[in-house]
Design an enzyme around this catalytic site. Sequence first.
Site: not given
Ligand code: HSE
Length: 402
Positions: A8-14, A124, A200
């Site tokens: 997955g090369f989205g926001v976090v992957g990139s 994490e 979470k």
């Molecule tokens: N959409 C989530 C937030 C991203 O705004 O906290 C981080 O988990």
Amino acid sequence: MVNVAILGFGVVGSGVAEVLDTNERHIEGKVDDLIRLKYILDVRDFPDSPFAGKVVHDFSVIEQDPEVSIVVETIGGAKVALDFTRRALQAGKSVITSNKELVAEHGCELLRLAQEKGVSYLFEASVGGGIPIIRPLNQCLAANEIEEITGILNGTTNYILTRMIRAGLSFDDALREAQANGYAEQDPTADIEGHDACRKICILASLAFGRHIYPRQVPTEGITGVTLADVAYADSCGKKLKLLGRAIRRTDGKVCAYVAPHLVDRENPLSGVEDVFNAIAVRGNAIGDVMFYGRGAGKLPTASAVVADVIDAAKHRDEKKRMFWAEGGDDTAVPPDGLESRWYLRGTGVQAAEAAFPDSTRLSRPGAPADEFALVTPPMTRAALEARLTGMTPGSMFRVLD
Ligand code: HSE
């Protein structure tokens, strides 16, 4: 050489690719080995990216490559990500994820599978973005019986509330800003309806209390009902509106968990947590109160937590650190029905409100319509509150965090 694949090369992957690349030397020093990004799995191509040559479209290439020992899952969701995570663990690869939905729904199963295969499943980045919280809760606070966790767990909603309070922005405009900053989920409903915060608090509660708590067990209310009038009334009594996830251990061993907007007093450090920042307050029976604070969303803060897990997995290839919680039951988590708190009410029907709540504190704001009331009740349960609500229509009903 430790070979890594990103799914997955989205926001976090990139962001993970960028941090691995930018900090390559620094990371090599930490691991005492070179960490090489070998593959990026995505349905799309990225011809303009410096990582274009690493893109593959078939997961089995990664699954069957014995050189790949660490898989970073940043796809999100609990469908294809679940399938790929199971297969990667089955293939004897450690999996690192920022995917809170997957951990909240399937964490118990995936941790068990990782244990069986002698590899790591680390997450994490799934809670609090860049804030170290999973490892501290699992290791540094291990001596404690955890009594309560209360947190601002969603960066998007905290950003929206802050912009509404500080700049008087409408809800929709503030959400658009959060999306432009890369904070929001692909479908921001998960943020604003509280589902993301719910996932979470489930992860934190499962880890802290040792049994899986599922999102379906946690009553969840988001911030779509919060208005600028509520913001003004909260301000008039020295409080801020915050979306909180809470998990409280009861004396019978069950966990009271829920997500809802709260009025938080300015004296409480959680009230000062603004913008995209998150904070998680933990109470342990030995340490007392401790709080974790930092950027809760965004590309590089989240990537920072993911890459820390990659380093951890790479350093401890032969001595896996164990995280574990047991399967949950129907009665592991209970709703906050028995939890007493003061309540903020706003609505129409001034006379009925005065008759029903003679013991409450009245609130005022400039420009309020004549038939609008707002008040803060004495402490009571939700059932006791609702029993008094005849003849009035509350538009907002939020707990006060005392
Ligand atoms: N959409 C989530 C937030 C991203 O705004 O906290 C981080 O988990």
